[in-house]
Scaffold this active site. Sequence first.
Site, PDB file in Angstrom:
ATOM      1  N   LYS A  91       0.804  -1.220   0.000  1.00  0.00           N
ATOM      2  CA  LYS A  91       0.000   0.000   0.000  1.00  0.00           C
ATOM      3  C   LYS A  91       0.839   1.272   0.000  1.00  0.00           C
ATOM      4  O   LYS A  91       0.299   2.363  -0.231  1.00  0.00           O
ATOM      5  CB  LYS A  91      -0.953  -0.003   1.202  1.00  0.00           C
ATOM      6  CG  LYS A  91      -1.951  -1.152   1.202  1.00  0.00           C
ATOM      7  CD  LYS A  91      -2.840  -1.172  -0.016  1.00  0.00           C
ATOM      8  CE  LYS A  91      -3.930  -2.224   0.100  1.00  0.00           C
ATOM      9  NZ  LYS A  91      -4.802  -2.274  -1.077  1.00  0.00           N
ATOM     10  N   SER A 333      -2.579 -12.189   4.872  1.00  0.00           N
ATOM     11  CA  SER A 333      -2.901 -12.062   3.447  1.00  0.00           C
ATOM     12  C   SER A 333      -1.807 -12.665   2.582  1.00  0.00           C
ATOM     13  O   SER A 333      -2.090 -13.260   1.530  1.00  0.00           O
ATOM     14  CB  SER A 333      -3.143 -10.600   3.074  1.00  0.00           C
ATOM     15  OG  SER A 333      -1.973  -9.831   3.264  1.00  0.00           O
TER      16      SER A 333
END
Length: 402
Positions: A91, A333
């Site tokens: 991100k 994740s």
Amino acid sequence: PPPAPAPTLTLHLAVARLPFLSPLPTPSETNFITHNMGGVFSRCDGPRARIYENILETIGDTPVIKINRMCPEGVTMYVKAEFFNPCSSVKDRLAIAVIEDAERRGVLKKGDTVLEASSGNTGIAVAMVCAQKGYDCVICIAEPFSVERRKIMRMLGAKVIVTPKAGKGTGMVAKAEELAAKHGWFLCSQFENQANPDYHAQTTGPEIVEAFKGKRLDYFVTGYGTGGTLQGVGRVLKASRPDTKIVLLEPDAAPLLASGTKTERKPTGAPLGSHPAFASHPIQGWTPDFIPKVLEDAQALNLYDELVAVSGPESIATAKLLASKEGIFTGISGGATMAGALKVAAKAPKGSVILCMLADTSERYLSTPLYADIAVDMDEHELKIAMSTPSMQLIPNKEPIL
């Protein structure tokens, strides 16, 4: 006499010289280090052998790493380790993309406040970019996400607004929209902002193409949060390597795409409400309770060839295996993506080459189920080792031995 002016100091972070080496390494020393000490000097030969003007210049150019002990026979597997970004997640790319795009368009100016709704990694990345550029930062995060994320954002100078668990992801997005309207703050809108996938098309995708130049790449495997990685990398791979199959993953507890039901939207592209196929899952950062606009656009472009479901327990188990078998320290994740890649590998033709994305670091999950059975105190085997020599013993219910 007037006091002498304070000295001006320039601080550089550098790799210390190993004491047994001459002032400049000889070719034989460099060869020894490269082959016997994990390639210490070989990393210095690449694009990171430079001085950076600020932390934001270190975003991207993350390594592709071969999987050795977990890879099934007959296939080759690699991971793209996004935790090498400065704030340890993919991100970081999104944050700099959205903020610098807003600066170029003139909608974000000196003195403004930057606002975002995030499950944590985007919030951390936005807080980092704001800290470096001098913007105030406010992040809305839903209650269930790990407390580590809140603390890291606050460490980076952000104000963190925690929204109720019952409101889910749509609730934190709605709160951010309210705050933006009330205070006139710049809202990043990561789930709708086209700067997000465009940056992946400009950086992540070309990095993969360059890494596999002249080599096979049969499968690219990724999950989705906003869909930015899928859309950006997918556009590049479909154009430059159309034979590479793109496999998209989602939690089996929240099969939003598999359901075939679309998300209803506001004029901005933001969700009107929670998706009926959503249920809570432990893969933080994946699959909010709506289909993001960026992801829906990727669907319209037919950018993935297969959709695979991954469970929470197998995601956690695979993250632990990556740590203990490969020394690769990623979060739930990342474990989920690797678990999906292993499913692809199980049915892939012999000789196939598979690349999957690892989005972030394991340290962001210390308070989550990933670490539920990781003990703080010594277990029976550790105590036995401790007592195998006479000094420095810290045994429960006994006086410490020095």
